[in-house]
Design a protein around this motif. Structure first.
Motif: not given
Ligand code: NAP
Length: 244
Positions: A13-16, A203-204, A210-214
């Motif tokens: 949960a520290d990022k992304g 990631f990767g 295609e999407q925002t992180v929200a």
């Protein structure tokens, strides 16, 4: 009786997507246990959450290290004594779209270590706390790339995908969802898989998507914040149900 604050542990949960999920659930009043394998990155995340007014604490947790998992469970037991929501989010994809005949087995083992064995190890360690927090839920962050139905459907864009390690590890995550859901239903613990969708994170090793992180966190947040106890043993994304 005074309702206890909902206590939610998120791995990675520290990022992304994990961090975004923590932020969104914290803003809905949940207390976040922010799982991070790296102290400095974890503290940075906690600082950002506190600055936003979110109630959160750091839990050092490398899902491949049995010692940190056991210590995390002891820490939560000592400071809270229960857990309501476990979000198994930590994940990696080390395969770079090679055909299966050329993919090193070691690479696949590494994907499985984090995505599957890590998820199962954390789940097993947290079950006693979830039982004390029941009704409780486990949300497994899976992927549409782990859908056997999509991968074997010539009309799906996933028919062309070659990432055997990542795909198989997420299919295995879905099996963990099904088997834990059956075992834990009598304990009032639901278990569901979620696909975030292709999201712009690290990631990767890239920030395409295609999407925002929200948007990527939205379905996880919906399930974690939802009070309905009936949803169990499903594989969903924002748009609806996915084939296993
Ligand atoms: N992004 C997408 O397009 C997409 C699509 C479908 C599914 N997903 C899934 O969504 C989840 C989150 O991905 P993301 O896009 O947010 O990726 P990300 O930005 O790379 O974040 C991954 C998180 O997992 C953590 N992690 C990696 N190995 C770990 C370990 N051994 N122990 C504990 N934590 C570990 C990372 O920690 P560090 O900061 O220490 O590396 C990081 O916090 C993954 O399960 C992924 O498979 C993502």
């Amino acid at each position: 009786m005074v309702k206890r604050q909902t206590l939610t542990l998120i791995t990675g949960a520290d990022k992304g997507i994990g961090f975004e999920t923590a932020m969104a659930l914290g803003k809905r009043g949940q207390h976040l246990l922010v799982g991070a394998r790296n102290q400095a990155r974890g503290e940075q995340a906690i600082n950002k959450l506190h600055t936003a007014g979110v109630s959160a604490e750091l839990v050092i947790l490398d899902v491949t290290q049995a010692g940190t998992i056991a210590t995390a469970a002891k820490q939560i037991e000592a400071s809270h004594g229960y857990l309501n929501v476990l979000i198994n989010n930590a994940g990696i994809a080390l395969d770079a779209h090679q055909p299966p005949s050329q993919l090193p087995v070691m690479t696949m083992r590494q994907d499985f270590d984090v995505n599957f064995f890590g998820l199962v190890s954390v789940t097993q360690a947290m079950i006693p706390l979830l039982k004390k927090g029941a009704p409780a839920k486990i949300i497994n962050v899976s992927s549409n790339m782990g859908s056997l139905g999509l991968a074997s459907d010539p009309d799906s864009r996933f028919f062309q995908v070659n990432s055997l390690g990542y795909q198989a590890s997420k299919a295995a995550v879905n099996f963990a969802t099904i088997d834990f859901a059956k075992e834990l239903q009598p304990d009032h613990i639901s278990v569901n898989s979620v696909n975030p969708g292709w999201t712009r994170t690290d990631f990767g090793g890239n920030r395409s998507g295609e999407q925002t992180v929200a948007e990527g966190a939205a379905q996880i947040v919906k399930l974690a914040a939802d009070d309905s106890p009936d949803l169990n043993m499903t594989f969903t994304e924002t748009a609806g149900k996915l084939p296993w």
